[in-house]
Scaffold this motif. Structure first.
Motif, mmCIF file in Angstrom:
data_model
loop_
_atom_site.group_PDB
_atom_site.id
_atom_site.type_symbol
_atom_site.label_atom_id
_atom_site.label_comp_id
_atom_site.label_asym_id
_atom_site.label_seq_id
_atom_site.Cartn_x
_atom_site.Cartn_y
_atom_site.Cartn_z
ATOM 1 N N UNK A 153 0.803 -1.185 0.111
ATOM 2 C CA UNK A 153 0.069 0.089 0.064
ATOM 3 C C UNK A 153 0.795 1.179 -0.086
ATOM 4 N N UNK A 154 0.209 2.367 -0.506
ATOM 5 C CA UNK A 154 0.792 3.541 -0.521
ATOM 6 C C UNK A 154 0.881 4.137 0.768
ATOM 7 N N UNK A 155 1.853 4.886 1.497
ATOM 8 C CA UNK A 155 1.938 5.279 2.902
ATOM 9 C C UNK A 155 1.180 6.542 2.654
ATOM 10 N N UNK A 156 0.067 6.634 3.798
ATOM 11 C CA UNK A 156 -0.630 7.895 3.831
ATOM 12 C C UNK A 156 -0.099 9.006 4.743
ATOM 13 N N UNK A 157 -0.709 10.085 4.608
ATOM 14 C CA UNK A 157 -0.193 11.357 5.392
ATOM 15 C C UNK A 157 -0.238 11.188 6.945
ATOM 16 N N UNK A 158 0.513 11.678 7.679
ATOM 17 C CA UNK A 158 0.312 11.657 8.966
ATOM 18 C C UNK A 158 -0.909 12.051 9.575
ATOM 19 N N UNK A 159 -1.369 13.183 8.894
ATOM 20 C CA UNK A 159 -2.628 13.642 9.416
ATOM 21 C C UNK A 159 -3.694 12.676 9.172
ATOM 22 N N UNK A 160 -3.590 12.149 7.886
ATOM 23 C CA UNK A 160 -4.735 11.173 7.616
ATOM 24 C C UNK A 160 -5.032 10.015 8.692
ATOM 25 N N UNK A 161 -3.524 9.683 8.910
ATOM 26 C CA UNK A 161 -3.443 8.404 9.831
ATOM 27 C C UNK A 161 -4.020 8.596 11.016
ATOM 28 N N UNK A 162 -4.083 9.767 11.600
ATOM 29 C CA UNK A 162 -4.584 9.993 13.198
ATOM 30 C C UNK A 162 -6.057 10.125 12.872
ATOM 31 N N UNK A 163 -6.631 10.678 11.821
ATOM 32 C CA UNK A 163 -8.119 10.857 11.797
ATOM 33 C C UNK A 163 -8.644 9.516 11.451
ATOM 34 N N UNK A 164 -7.918 8.462 10.570
ATOM 35 C CA UNK A 164 -8.320 7.128 10.762
ATOM 36 C C UNK A 164 -8.186 6.397 11.736
ATOM 37 N N UNK A 165 -7.131 6.597 12.600
ATOM 38 C CA UNK A 165 -7.003 6.036 14.027
ATOM 39 C C UNK A 165 -8.189 6.289 14.817
ATOM 40 N N UNK A 166 -8.530 7.516 14.972
ATOM 41 C CA UNK A 166 -9.595 8.096 15.699
ATOM 42 C C UNK A 166 -10.863 7.197 15.279
ATOM 43 N N UNK A 167 -11.220 7.043 14.137
ATOM 44 C CA UNK A 167 -12.419 6.422 13.679
ATOM 45 C C UNK A 167 -12.220 4.810 14.043
ATOM 46 N N UNK A 168 -10.984 4.207 13.643
ATOM 47 C CA UNK A 168 -10.851 3.118 14.237
ATOM 48 C C UNK A 168 -11.085 2.726 15.743
ATOM 49 N N UNK A 169 -10.605 3.571 16.568
ATOM 50 C CA UNK A 169 -10.876 3.294 17.928
ATOM 51 C C UNK A 169 -12.261 3.451 18.299
ATOM 52 N N UNK A 170 -13.032 4.573 17.541
ATOM 53 C CA UNK A 170 -14.528 4.640 17.923
ATOM 54 C C UNK A 170 -15.105 3.386 17.623
ATOM 55 N N UNK A 171 -14.621 2.728 16.545
ATOM 56 C CA UNK A 171 -15.674 1.638 15.933
ATOM 57 C C UNK A 171 -15.152 0.447 17.200
#
Length: 441
Positions: free
Chosen positions: A153-171
């Motif tokens: 996979x292509x490495x995502x931007x740091x800001x996108x990774x944190x936004x994604x991680x927040x959603x991940x933890x929420x689920x």
């Protein structure tokens, strides 16, 4: 009036499920893993029992999902010199550790980058059940190019990774909270095991994830694992202040620890949480001897195991920059890195703010990932730990492994009694779950 109670330290042992942890070249050390095989259960169970004998909160298992490939655009050097390679999957040793102990917790590093939250929630609930509530999740998003390359996979931007991680933890949290406490009936006469009206179907539609289904595990002893975070950038610190129950950070001295402590407290209030409501655990490397000269001799042997190219491969992987392309005499203060910002600051300030060359930075970082290093007698080490607690705001320490299992045996046998004598360390576990032990002052 009673005198103020002294803060008592929390202790964790910092390792990886591999041939070498965070002190490069330790597999070469004459006293490393003598008569032990790191691929076998007995080794991990002995280390766990040693830590529990020392009343540690947990064994903390770091992880990396693939060999670093930043140095010279290849993972050759990491493979050649055993730079965190080979490394086995971290959660596989959790049952070994928890069946060999009764109170010791396990912090397991699991990335949110390549696994769906549904399976992550199920795995952590299962581990929490099997351990009777002694699991922490070190929440990471995968920072190195090698991991993204390995998963295609292509490495995502740091800001996108944190936004994604927040959603991940929420689920994950919605899944963990979907079973009501009295959902399990287990009535043999009627044949009803659980009330479906009390097990909510999670219907989640987010920007990054979708899930429709019930959590496959009944509530575990802790409900959800202890949330651990090691974010060091501003965005990472915000994530930690919003979600974490404990934070792991690396800073070279008490002054930098205090700056970090004050910054986290400000961020906690921003998210409506009280100051000091997160346990702050700072990285520390200790080399203990019955005399200072003995400790210095031990430390010299540790440094002798570090090969310069292995050290450069290590910092290149961690900081996402190929340091082979720079002169070894270049100052790191002149370089910007895309990798772990907070750890790079620990290198920058390793000489108290004085210029640090790449050569110096690589060798310093290879000793213990930029953590402060205390070399001396049990009294010397306890003195400095007290200073980090009183002046730096440390609630405890992540003790980085050197030669194993000896480094933990030495600490438990020599330093723990000194801390207890000073009233700086517990004499028994206050609870049965990791959350009870870690969050107890």
């Amino acid at each position: 009036m009673l005198p103020d109670k002294k803060k008592q330290a929390h202790l964790l042992g910092f390792i990886q499920h591999g041939v070498n942890s965070h002190a490069i070249g330790m597999w070469r050390h004459a006293k490393d893993k003598v008569n032990w095989d790191w691929t076998k259960p007995a080794y991990w169970q002995h280390m766990a029992r040693t830590m529990e004998r020392g009343l540690f909160d947990a064994m903390f298992i770091a992880d990396e999902l693939a060999p670093y490939n930043t140095y010279q655009d290849s993972s050759d050097a990491c493979v050649k010199y055993g730079v965190q390679c080979p490394t086995h999957e971290p959660s596989t040793i959790v049952p070994l550790i928890t069946t060999a102990t009764e109170r010791l917790g396990v912090g397991v590093t699991l990335s949110t980058a390549f696994e769906h939250p549904y399976s992550m929630a199920r795995r952590l609930s299962s581990l929490d059940h099997l351990s009777s509530g002694r699991i922490a999740w070190n929440i990471v998003s995968s920072y190195s190019k090698s991991e993204w390359d390995a998963y295609g996979q292509d490495m995502t931007l740091r800001s996108d990774r944190y936004e994604r991680m927040e959603e991940y933890v929420d689920l994950c949290c919605q899944l963990w909270d979907s079973w009501e406490p009295d959902a399990v009936i287990a009535d043999k006469a009627t044949g009803i095991y659980a009330d479906p009206d009390k097990v909510r179907v999670v219907d989640f539609k987010g920007k990054y994830f979708q899930s429709y289904g019930r959590h496959f595990c009944a509530p575990s002893p802790q409900g959800r694992p202890v949330f651990w975070q090691a974010g060091s950038s501003g965005r990472g610190r915000d994530f930690a202040a919003q979600y974490a129950e404990a934070i792991f950070a690396v800073h070279p001295n008490a002054e930098r620890m205090r700056q970090y402590t004050d910054d986290i407290n400000q961020r906690l209030t921003k998210f409506g949480r009280p100051e000091n409501s997160v346990v702050r655990i700072f990285g520390l490397q200790t080399v203990v001897g019955l005399s200072r000269s003995e400790a210095e001799e031990k430390y010299a042997r540790i440094k002798e195991g570090i090969l310069p190219e292995a050290a450069l491969a290590w910092i290149s992987g961690h900081f996402g920059l190929d340091f082979s392309k720079f002169s070894p005499d270049e100052y790191v203060q002149n370089i910007e890195v895309p990798g772990i910002q907070g750890l790079f600051e620990s290198v920058i300030y390793s000489k108290g703010g004085a210029p640090v060359t790449i050569r110096e930075a690589a060798l310093y970082y290879a000793q213990g990932m930029g953590m402060p290093i205390i070399v001396g007698t049990p009294s010397d080490i306890a003195d400095q730990m007290e200073r980090f607690m009183d002046e730096g705001g440390a609630d405890g320490f992540m003790l980085i492994a050197t030669n194993t299992p000896g480094c933990f045996e030495d600490f438990v046998d020599l330093v723990v009694p000194e801390l207890q004598r000073r009233g700086r360390y517990r004499r028994s576990y206050p609870g049965t779950t990791l959350r009870e032990n870690l969050l107890n002052d």
